[in-house]
Scaffold this motif. Structure first.
Motif, short mmCIF file in Angstrom:
data_model
loop_
_atom_site.label_atom_id
_atom_site.label_comp_id
_atom_site.label_asym_id
_atom_site.label_seq_id
_atom_site.Cartn_x
_atom_site.Cartn_y
_atom_site.Cartn_z
N VAL A 290 0.83 -1.21 0.00
CA VAL A 290 0.00 0.00 0.00
C VAL A 290 0.86 1.26 0.00
O VAL A 290 0.61 2.20 -0.76
N ALA A 291 1.91 1.28 0.84
CA ALA A 291 2.77 2.47 0.89
C ALA A 291 3.45 2.71 -0.45
O ALA A 291 3.54 3.86 -0.92
N ALA A 292 3.96 1.64 -1.07
CA ALA A 292 4.61 1.79 -2.37
C ALA A 292 3.61 2.22 -3.44
O ALA A 292 3.94 3.03 -4.31
N HIS A 297 1.58 6.19 -7.18
CA HIS A 297 0.40 6.91 -7.66
C HIS A 297 0.67 8.41 -7.66
O HIS A 297 0.34 9.12 -8.62
N LEU A 298 1.28 8.90 -6.59
CA LEU A 298 1.57 10.33 -6.51
C LEU A 298 2.61 10.75 -7.53
O LEU A 298 2.53 11.83 -8.12
N VAL A 305 2.37 16.20 -8.68
CA VAL A 305 1.81 17.47 -8.21
C VAL A 305 1.43 17.39 -6.74
O VAL A 305 1.70 18.30 -5.96
N ASP A 306 0.79 16.30 -6.35
CA ASP A 306 0.33 16.15 -4.97
C ASP A 306 1.36 15.38 -4.14
O ASP A 306 2.20 14.65 -4.67
N ASP A 307 1.29 15.55 -2.82
CA ASP A 307 2.18 14.81 -1.94
C ASP A 307 1.40 14.04 -0.87
O ASP A 307 1.95 13.63 0.13
N HIS A 308 0.11 13.84 -1.12
CA HIS A 308 -0.69 13.02 -0.21
C HIS A 308 -1.93 12.52 -0.95
O HIS A 308 -2.29 13.02 -2.03
N VAL A 309 -2.54 11.51 -0.38
CA VAL A 309 -3.82 11.01 -0.88
C VAL A 309 -4.84 11.15 0.24
O VAL A 309 -4.60 11.86 1.23
N PHE A 310 -5.98 10.47 0.10
CA PHE A 310 -7.04 10.60 1.09
C PHE A 310 -7.58 9.23 1.48
O PHE A 310 -7.67 8.33 0.65
N LEU A 311 -7.94 9.11 2.74
CA LEU A 311 -8.62 7.92 3.24
C LEU A 311 -10.08 8.30 3.45
O LEU A 311 -10.42 9.10 4.34
N ASP A 312 -10.93 7.74 2.63
CA ASP A 312 -12.35 8.11 2.64
C ASP A 312 -13.12 7.17 3.55
O ASP A 312 -13.36 6.00 3.22
#
Length: 541
Positions: A290-292, A297-298, A305-312
């Protein structure tokens, strides 16, 4: 050097986490004189921050069809070919008794409506087998129960004293510690047995789930005492640590993967599922996967562009979420995020050292009188990636087994007499600037490494370190981080493949033909970490 004070015991335990306190309590039951020493307060270790729980298959309280064998199998899969099967089997099989002893010491775990212990599921587990306390405050409850039992058992805990170096006999056996108190006053703790249960090394990186005390002190002390380490290149990054903005430093709030076990999913800024199609378990894949995946993905799908994702977690019942995850809820609300209506911003951060001081499942290292348990130790349980919630399990099991090993070794006359110790002066060691070290390790030796970047880390450390006398806690910690970083990059540069927590962008494939083995690190006579013969992994037995 003449120390200004001295104390004696049968066993000195370094650290007040689950492994250290469990060992101290069991040793006291066996009639040993025990002294626990910690550089902070008794409650400042890493155990309190463990959210998820304890992975265990309890008789009569497990999911239908779950078995110890299935738990072993899940652990071996998560470890990506580097676990030692006999160590995994021994530790997992001892889990039920270890948890039962913890409950008998007063720990209170969450229960389901049927009165049995409540269970959840985390990444890499094939079923619901993780028992927990306080919703998402398992570590805090384990620590509370063990500290209370320690006080009730009248086990002395020496706070605000940092372990600097091992005392050794002319033949190399460990028989005590040189320590410094908060004012820098040196003292000696004489004991035929020393147990390192000092935790991990998350402070190698700018952002981590670890507290500020996780500076690799035990690893450095053990290496200087002649022990060897293995699997140090495998540092697990937890995929979901609360993102609090660019440049976050120090301990960041953890978002337990039990949130994903309850149904939350990872998405990017556009709402696209991050883990869809990546792994059969999708959001409940092992942590390294998951971390990789988040990192890729980023970097690729979003063009960096982004440096984080979201946990919905907005699809979960809000009242249940607050009750089940009070620690997570509080951390999110403090950051201005309401998990009931907002997707939680998350990013990977340094979490758990899968390698460490080579030891058996009974805590014995290759150095007489020196034992290791918990995150500082490499027992063979974790391999290249730790299965979620196996860490508290390991601490409970190996802590108790180590106390029994010390008692047996004492009874057989195998340990050295502390009066034979050579009392050294305060050691001198290379020390790098911590901020610089953390920046280069985070940039070049975190998730996604390559030969060029690892060489940059090595060059920066070579050019920026100075030899210092370790006369303060800060210098002891910074010297430990410097040594741990050098050991890690030496092993990471040599392992030309990607496996588990170790992801090489220039060697993206797993190479079982060459690399399905652990790497061993030792110190040269001049104090430099070098790779050694892998047979030394078994040399601790």
């Amino acid at each position: 050097m003449n120390p200004e004070w001295e104390a004696r015991a049968d066993l000195v335990v370094v650290g007040t986490g689950v492994a250290g306190l469990t060992a101290a309590l069991r040793a006291r039951e066996l009639g040993l004189r025990v002294l626990v020493v910690t550089k902070a307060s008794g409650a400042d270790g890493n155990t309190r921050w463990a959210q998820g729980g304890v992975a265990v298959v309890l008789p009569g309280e497990h999911e239908p069809g779950d078995t110890v064998s299935r738990h072993v199998a899940d652990t071996l899969v998560a470890g990506a070919g580097l676990c030692e099967a006999d160590a995994v089997s021994a530790i997992v099989a001892d889990g039920p008794d270890a948890v039962s002893r913890l409950l008998a010491r007063g720990a209170v775990f969450d229960t389901a409506e049927d009165g049995r212990l409540a269970r959840t599921r985390e990444g890499g587990h094939s079923t619901f087998r993780v028992v927990h306390a306080g919703g998402d405050a398992t570590g805090a409850e384990v620590e509370r129960a063990l500290l209370a039992a320690t006080r009730d058992g009248r086990i002395p805990v020496l706070e605000d004293h940092v372990a600097v170096d091992a005392l050794r006999t002319p033949l190399g056996a460990v028989c005590g510690l040189l320590v410094l108190d908060g004012a820098g006053v040196p003292g000696v703790l004489g004991a035929p047995a020393v147990l390192l249960a000092s935790g991990g090394l998350g402070q190698l990186y700018r952002a981590t789930s670890n507290p500020e005390v996780a500076t690799g002190d035990g690893l450095a002390l053990a290496l200087r005492a002649g022990a060897v380490a293995a699997d140090v290149e495998f540092v697990q990054f937890h995929p979901t640590v609360l993102y609090t903005g660019r440049g976050a430093r120090g301990r960041c709030p953890l978002i337990t993967e039990a949130v994903r076990g309850e149904g939350a999913v990872l998405v990017d800024a556009t709402g696209e599922r991050v883990m869809r199609g990546v792994h059969p378990l999708e959001d409940l894949a092992p942590r390294d996967v998951v971390a990789a995946a988040i990192t890729r993905h980023l970097a690729l799908e979003r063009g960096g562009v982004d440096d984080h994702v979201f946990l919905d977690a907005t699809g979960l019942d809000a009242e249940h979420f607050r009750a089940r995850f009070p620690t997570v809820s509080a951390a999110c609300l403090a950051a201005g995020v309401d998990p009931a209506v907002d997707a939680i911003p998350v990013a990977p951060a340094a979490h758990f050292a899968c390698g460490g001081v080579v030891s058996t499942v009974d805590g014995r290292t290759g150095v007489t009188g020196l034992y290791a348990a918990g995150e500082v130790a490499r027992t063979g349980l974790h391999g290249a990636n730790r299965l979620a919630s196996n860490s508290l399990l390991e601490g409970l099991v190996v802590g108790a087994r180590t106390a029994e090993a010390v008692a047996a070794d004492l009874a057989l006359g195998l340990l050295a007499e502390p009066r034979a110790a050579l009392v050294p002066g305060l050691p001198t060691a290379p020390v790098a600037d911590r901020d610089l070290l953390q920046r280069v390790m985070s940039r070049y030796a975190a998730i996604g490494r390559d030969a060029e970047g690892l060489a940059v880390v090595g060059s920066v450390l070579d050019l920026s370190t100075t030899n210092r006398v370790l006369r303060t806690r800060a210098l002891v910690e910074d010297a430990a981080l410097t040594l741990a970083a050098r050991a890690l990059i030496a092993a990471a540069a040599e392992r030309t493949e990607s496996r588990g927590c170790h992801v090489r962008t220039d060697f993206t494939d797993r190479d079982d033909a060459r690399w399905q083995r652990s790497q061993v690190v030792r110190l040269t006579p001049t104090g430099q970490p070098v790779l050694a013969d892998p047979v030394l992994v078994r040399g601790a037995a």
